[in-house]
Design a protein around this motif. Structure first.
Motif, short mmCIF file in Angstrom:
data_model
loop_
_atom_site.label_atom_id
_atom_site.label_comp_id
_atom_site.label_asym_id
_atom_site.label_seq_id
_atom_site.Cartn_x
_atom_site.Cartn_y
_atom_site.Cartn_z
N PHE A 278 0.83 -1.22 0.00
CA PHE A 278 0.00 0.00 0.00
C PHE A 278 0.86 1.25 0.00
O PHE A 278 1.90 1.32 0.65
N LEU B 100 3.61 6.72 7.93
CA LEU B 100 4.88 6.17 8.44
C LEU B 100 4.85 6.22 9.97
O LEU B 100 4.14 7.05 10.54
N GLU C 23 11.18 -1.87 6.76
CA GLU C 23 11.25 -3.30 7.13
C GLU C 23 9.92 -3.90 7.56
O GLU C 23 9.77 -5.13 7.59
N ILE C 24 8.96 -3.04 7.95
CA ILE C 24 7.73 -3.53 8.60
C ILE C 24 7.06 -4.73 7.92
O ILE C 24 6.79 -5.74 8.58
N ARG D 150 8.54 0.92 1.27
CA ARG D 150 7.87 -0.02 2.18
C ARG D 150 6.88 -0.89 1.40
O ARG D 150 6.76 -2.09 1.67
N ALA D 151 6.20 -0.28 0.42
CA ALA D 151 5.22 -1.05 -0.35
C ALA D 151 5.87 -2.12 -1.22
O ALA D 151 5.29 -3.17 -1.46
#
Lengths: 220, 414
Positions: free
Chosen positions: A87, A94, A105-106, A154-155
């Motif tokens: 997403f 964030l 990394e999440i 991140r996505a």
């Protein structure tokens, strides 16, 4: 890849029923770059959230890779979001307490991977969006454009097949907006399926297909 | 993953210093009270100087006789005869030692009265206990058989009684209740809370003042039965009970007939509880302890739950983000539980430091003579467990509520 059939979304308050989406039928093919347009409040974000399994429709069915997800448990849906979907939000979303690298990394935290491989994948994703020199910074030390690039990193860090972007350039100036669109176009060229909600006609023209919504109804 | 959670927990703590202070203050205070309480209970019931073998020993403290209607009862320590016939003859134990309860005597030094706690004991008493001899040695069977006027004193009494602390007291004379005794040994003093072993001076049991030859089952003595191992307790108890059951009934005492004898060889904890809460009321002690623990832990935990729940919205964005990128509810629940345990552990560390300071002040205060409260491994282990339970108690409810939030609601609320 994503098939929505007869999707309806009704918001119920004490005595008012609001129909946010009405009889939506969309089939997104693998490798497509689809944009969704429409006036504010027409249900674009609601549609994207339903597509990304963040929200449930009141009626209708969703199938990902031809598998209906109605009977999926919370754990199954989490797994699907983790493995298949990335997403990008208009307001970046964030975590301010974590560094850029930790934020990226999440998605990998919820996969079986080693600390080292997570770090490497996150660095690689940040390099792709041109932010490898900001890894140890925190979100509030970055500009809007940089934050959105972190959100893109991140996505894509988990190599998902689908990227859902909700007005990714909405909070950015046009130069920065174009830069973000170029990154998305590159990702699409590399094989990602992308669905993007936008207000910008010029950006929508650069995608493969345009879906228009008006008052919760699909008009094209 | 764990490191990531702890990093977040640390950042959340730093975000609101005042809230953090209140939270940690509450946790620290609660855990300090619990740790001091645990240390005190351990001081009373654990295996400490001079009873390091408490967990391998059975104690026989009182003997109760009752009539058949249980309307008349006589409760008293044991007679020397009873010990000789029914305890010393047991074959299962490794050793049996006996002594009187503490009584009092006076000694005068340069016209100044010194009040002494005294105890009469046998030679084995020094073997079933672990008194540390700083000087000399204990009296033995021979000293007792010879009827020697010897005495073992504590270092604290030596310091009070003899002017030159550095010179040995062994061989010197000490006058107690107008009788002279030769000091045969000096031991390190024990806390007054060691009911069965504490004293300032120790005499051989057969000195005239002990009245050891009283007839009947009851007298002034208590016995410590040292087992070869803890697993022998049952066999010792069975052998002891069988011996007691052979006592001919009824027993005549002061014109009254008694048909029931009740005497038990028990662990120290059971003996103490049975003495203070006779008639099977020991259970109330345990219920009381559990109740106090629940109150002490429960109220601050509920308070912390409320504080944590009220802060859910602050973390809603993070929950939404993590869920959007694939965190299942269970992983989030664990995250918040781990965070809470982390915070509790920080509070626990402060509590440990505070407890060490408090017990050090308590030990030096003299409120309990020769007190030796400490934080040993068992106290520390219990404290750690308490920290974990507290962390879980205050973390589970908020964690479940947070993890059950809908992704879209969580994202929107930010």
């Amino acid at each position: 890849m994503i098939k929505l059939s007869n999707i309806e979304k009704v918001y119920q308050t004490s005595n008012i029923e609001t129909l946010a989406l009405n009889n939506i039928n969309i089939d997104i093919k693998k490798g497509e770059f689809v944009s969704i347009m429409g006036p504010s409040g027409c249900g674009k974000s609601t549609l994207l959230n339903i597509m990304g399994l963040l929200d449930e429709p009141s009626n209708g069915t969703i199938a990902i890779d031809n598998k209906p997800v109605e009977k999926f448990t919370d754990k199954d849906l989490a797994y699907l979001r983790n493995q298949k979907i990335g997403f990008i939000f208009q307001s970046f979303h964030l975590i301010n307490d974590l560094s850029i690298l930790d934020n990226v990394e999440i998605p990998l935290l919820y996969r079986t991977s080693t600390n080292k491989s997570r770090r490497e994948a996150a660095k690689e994703a940040l390099e792709k969006v041109g932010l490898s020199n900001r890894m140890k910074h925190f979100p509030n030390q970055l500009s809007g454009g940089q934050k959105q690039r972190v959100a893109i990193a991140r996505a894509i860090v988990g190599n998902p097949e689908i990227i859902l972007a909700d007005e990714p350039t909405g909070n950015l100036d046009s130069a920065m907006g174009n830069e973000i669109l170029n990154i998305l176009l590159q990702l699409n060229a590399a094989g990602s399926t992308i669905v993007m909600v936008t207000h910008d006609e010029n950006m929508a023209k650069k995608t493969h297909r345009l879906i228009r919504l008006f008052d919760g109804t699909q008009v094209s | 993953m764990l490191f990531n959670y702890i990093k977040i927990a640390w950042k959340v703590l730093l975000r609101h210093p005042f809230y953090t202070f209140i939270t940690l203050f509450g946790i620290t205070l609660t855990l300090t009270v619990l740790m001091v309480l645990t240390s005190f209970i351990d001081h009373l019931l654990g295996s400490h100087y001079p009873e390091y073998k408490r967990d391998k020993s059975l104690y026989i403290m009182n003997l109760t006789i009752q009539d058949s209607a249980r309307s008349s009862m006589n409760n008293s320590p044991l007679s020397y005869n009873f010990i000789k016939e029914h305890i010393q003859k047991l074959k299962t134990p490794e050793k049996v030692g006996f002594s009187t309860f503490v009584s009092f005597a006076n000694s005068y030094l340069n016209g100044k009265k010194i009040k002494l706690n005294t105890k009469f004991c046998d030679a084995n008493f020094w073997e079933v206990t672990d008194y540390e001899f700083l000087e000399g040695k204990p009296f033995n069977e021979q000293n007792i058989a010879n009827g020697e006027h010897v005495v073992v004193i504590t270092d604290a009494i030596k310091k009070q009684y003899f002017e030159d602390e550095t010179a040995s007291a062994v061989g010197k004379s000490i006058e107690i209740d107008n009788e002279k005794f030769r000091v045969i040994g000096v031991v390190k003093a024990a806390p007054v809370t060691r009911l069965m072993t504490f004293s300032d001076v120790f005499f051989p049991y057969n000195l005239p003042k002990s009245n050891y030859q009283t007839a009947g089952l009851q007298g002034n003595f208590t016995a410590i039965v040292l087992a070869k191992s803890k697993s022998d307790f049952k066999a010792i108890q069975e052998e002891f009970n069988a011996s007691v059951n052979r006592i001919p009934l009824p027993i005549a005492l002061y014109g009254q007939k008694y048909d029931v004898i009740e005497v038990r060889a028990q662990t120290y904890t059971d003996t103490v509880l049975h003495t203070f809460m006779s008639g099977g009321r020991e259970i109330y002690f345990y219920i009381g302890i559990v109740f106090i623990l629940l109150i002490l832990m429960g109220l601050p935990a509920i308070n912390l739950v409320n504080l944590n729940v009220s802060r859910i919205m602050e973390r809603a964005s993070e929950i939404g983000i993590r869920k959007a990128f694939g965190a299942p509810s269970s992983a989030l629940a664990w995250q918040f539980i781990i965070e809470n345990i982390f915070i509790t552990m920080i509070g626990g560390s402060f509590a440990l430091i505070l407890t060490l300071i408090i017990i050090s002040i308590f030990n030096d205060s003299g409120l309990i003579l020769h007190a030796d409260l400490s934080i040993n491994f068992s106290v520390f282990g219990v404290s750690l467990l308490v920290c974990l339970v507290f962390g879980l108690l205050s973390g589970v409810v908020p964690a479940l509520r947070m993890s059950k939030m809908k992704v879209i609601d969580a994202l929107k609320s930010s």
